[in-house]
Scaffold this active site. Structure first.
Site, mmCIF file in Angstrom:
data_model
loop_
_atom_site.group_PDB
_atom_site.id
_atom_site.type_symbol
_atom_site.label_atom_id
_atom_site.label_comp_id
_atom_site.label_asym_id
_atom_site.label_seq_id
_atom_site.Cartn_x
_atom_site.Cartn_y
_atom_site.Cartn_z
ATOM 1 N N LYS A 150 0.835 -1.198 0.000
ATOM 2 C CA LYS A 150 0.000 0.000 0.000
ATOM 3 C C LYS A 150 0.874 1.253 0.000
ATOM 4 C CE LYS A 150 -4.111 1.550 2.583
ATOM 5 N NZ LYS A 150 -4.962 1.197 3.745
ATOM 6 N N SER A 225 -9.446 1.559 2.219
ATOM 7 C CA SER A 225 -8.455 2.388 1.566
ATOM 8 C C SER A 225 -7.363 1.586 0.856
ATOM 9 C CB SER A 225 -7.811 3.316 2.613
ATOM 10 O OG SER A 225 -7.185 2.554 3.648
ATOM 11 N N GLY A 248 -11.750 -1.396 8.248
ATOM 12 C CA GLY A 248 -12.085 -2.391 7.228
ATOM 13 C C GLY A 248 -11.288 -2.214 5.961
ATOM 14 N N SER A 249 -10.210 -1.441 6.008
ATOM 15 C CA SER A 249 -9.482 -1.040 4.796
ATOM 16 C C SER A 249 -8.750 -2.164 4.089
ATOM 17 C CB SER A 249 -8.479 0.075 5.135
ATOM 18 O OG SER A 249 -9.158 1.211 5.592
#
Length: 588
Positions: A150, A225, A248-249
């Site tokens: 990420k 995200s 909850g990304s």
């Protein structure tokens, strides 16, 4: 009135109304000019960063083409079709070279990025890592495996901007702990993936890198995200990724993109070197975890990361290696289940998939027990939002207001920008007809004192104890429950942050939780959706219904949960669900 005030303030010679008017006009023009110049500077930085990505893409394309010319016999397509366990076996035995695997995934990721816009940066150093691998004395568990990460996870020499323009061109001085451990285990970090502007949104979109689309349906979105990560893995451009999860990304993009993902107990994995705009937010802990195609891949990644090297690099992480005795246990499980949290009602396909999975587990000899959630709405509105917005949204506003605001976060930015009294008025006016919005407005005003923040933290602890007591009263091992989805249509993720209650609950509780696909949306599901009203039948429920329309064929996931520090048991439960689901498909 303004002219009269100016007349008193200015010297007599300058009190002429025409001069005063000219001064006002000049002041307004100056403000406009300053804003225009600032926007122009921002646009220049954005254009420069976009050009940098284009150059990076061209360089990597050339490298892939060069490898193909030099190695025409290598079947790159067959490599990306292998599971992670198959791939690691072939790499360790030498029937596949790390070079072939890296360029196979680079080629696939480049191709996918041009379709769905999921990568922010291809890491050029990944080619140099190939030479380092050849000098490794011992092959780690992830030897030769390409891994994507990420955007806001630090990689030395790369940006971790959170897609905010003020942090562009600031390169990380060293690798985050998780990157150092991945390298120690032989992994090759080859790409950084897209995230929302400012990180905290369901919409993976920003003015720097643009909007990321769902690889399974380009009219849909991958959530956020960790949406770039979900899209890259879901489209086959990466075999293993690392994301982060605060509401909850990790799990939501996995649900939307049809892959598996796992949020461990925090801080089971180190978050040192993970950049966020809310660096000091500790009421609800950020968790770092793996995303992949299947549960076996998640397990292998956790085994690789939970090693002495990580425990030495970050002594704050409990030195608990992966416990095979928990993961490999074959005893039947006592499984609690529920099909709604009472706040965000799952759409028909979600409830159907959950009950089908429940039935499969019962037939396999497990005990299924209905579980009533203690006050999930309270956990969302009074605990999560209240602490997340504890400063009245000031930090998030200050971080975003230095940018051109992405259309998909404009609703959130508008809330951050409102004065507190305006939020209170909105809450008062809307309470009779839109109670959830009113509670969000009140929560966004933050806390009034340090004492109140401490009280909120104490309330979170009390709620965790209440929830755990309800769990233990039924003597549960794990819980099966819904997760938000299927994938949303374009234009809705920015409006529906409140719908992530199914995942946020387990961030507040700090329970390990994972998700995996078990079904797909059917025509019958789509017909039943027409009658969906949700729990409140308010604006958000109506928007949620519109957001998931047209989802036939898209993956439908469930969520698996265990008690804190029972991460291996949670993964074992996920594996059981995956096994039973695959057997069901085979029988068909």
């Amino acid at each position: 009135m303004i002219l009269e005030k100016l007349r008193h303030l200015l010297p007599t010679s300058a009190a002429n109304p025409y001069i005063a008017c000219a001064l006002v006009c000049c002041s307004v023009a100056t403000v406009v000019l300053v804003k225009w110049m600032r926007q122009r500077q921002i646009k220049k930085k954005l254009d420069a960063r976009k050009k940098k990505k284009e150059q990076n893409l061209i360089q990597m394309q050339e490298a892939v083409q060069c490898f193909k010319k030099q190695n025409p016999a290598v079947n790159l397509e067959s490599i990306v079709s292998l599971s992670l366990l198959e791939l690691t076996e072939k790499l360790r035995e030498g029937s596949l070279s790390p070079d072939s695997v890296l360029y196979a995934y680079l080629g696939k990721a480049i191709e996918l990025d041009q379709e769905v816009n999921c990568v922010t940066d291809f890491i050029e150093e990944s080619k140099a890592q190939l030479q380092e691998l050849k000098q490794m004395k011992e092959k780690g568990l992830l030897y030769g495996v390409p891994v994507s990460i990420k955007e806001h996870i630090d990689y030395k020499g790369s940006e971790s901007s959170c897609c905010l323009v003020q942090y562009l061109n600031i390169e990380a001085e060293k690798d985050s702990v998780v990157i150092q451990v991945l390298k120690k285990q032989g992994a090759i970090v080859f790409a950084k993936t897209n995230i929302p502007q400012g990180l905290y949104s369901l919409s993976t979109s920003n003015p720097i890198f643009g909007l990321t689309l769902n690889p399974l349906n380009h009219k849909k979105l991958p959530a956020g995200s960790s949406g770039g990560e979900g899209a890259l893995i879901g489209g086959g451009g990466s075999i293993l990724g690392i994301g982060t999860d605060l509401a909850g990304s990790i799990r939501l993009p996995a649900s939307f993109c049809g892959i598996a993902a796992f949020k461990p107990t925090a801080p089971r994995l180190s978050t040192i070197g993970v950049t966020t705009p809310l660096q000091g937010f500790l009421s609800v802990l950020l968790a770092l975890g793996p995303m992949a195609r299947d549960v076996d891949s998640l397990v292998l990644c956790m085994k690789a990361l939970l090693c002495d090297h990580m425990f030495r690099l970050d002594p704050s992480v409990p030195p608990i290696p992966f416990r095979d005795e928990l993961y490999l246990t074959m005893k039947p499980l006592r499984i609690g289940y529920y099909d709604t949290d009472g706040y965000t009602m799952p759409v028909p396909c979600k409830r159907r998939a959950l009950h089908e999975t429940r039935k499969l587990l019962q037939e396999a000899g497990h005990t299924l027990i209905p579980f009533t959630l203690p006050r999930a709405g309270y956990a969302m509105e009074d605990l999560f939002f209240k602490t997340f917005f504890a400063d009245g949204c000031q930090i998030l506003y200050k971080e975003l207001e230095q940018n051109i605001i992405d259309p998909n976060v404009i609703d959130q930015f508008f809330m951050y920008k409102l004065f507190h009294f305006a939020r209170r008025i909105l809450a008062f006016v809307t309470k009779p007809v839109f109670s959830r919005f009113a509670k969000l407005m009140n929560a966004s005003c933050g806390v009034r004192s340090v004492k109140e923040l401490w009280e909120m933290n104490a309330a979170i602890q009390a709620y965790c104890e209440e929830f755990t007591a309800a769990w233990k009263k039924l003597d549960l091992d794990v819980v099966l429950c819904p997760i938000l989805g299927p994938a949303f249509n374009i234009g809705y993720t920015g409006k529906l942050m409140v719908t992530c209650s199914s995942t946020t609950l387990y961030n507040v509780l700090n329970f390990p939780a994972g998700t995996l696909p078990v079904s797909t949306v059917t025509e019958e599901d789509e017909k039943e959706l027409r009658h969906f009203k949700g729990h409140y039948n308010d604006f958000w429920d109506k928007e949620y219904k519109k957001a998931v329309e047209g989802g036939v064929g898209l993956p439908v996931a469930v969520q698996c949960v265990a008690l804190p520090w029972q991460d291996e048991l949670c993964l074992r439960f996920m594996k059981e669900v995956e096994r039973l689901t695959q057997e069901k498909r085979t029988r068909r």
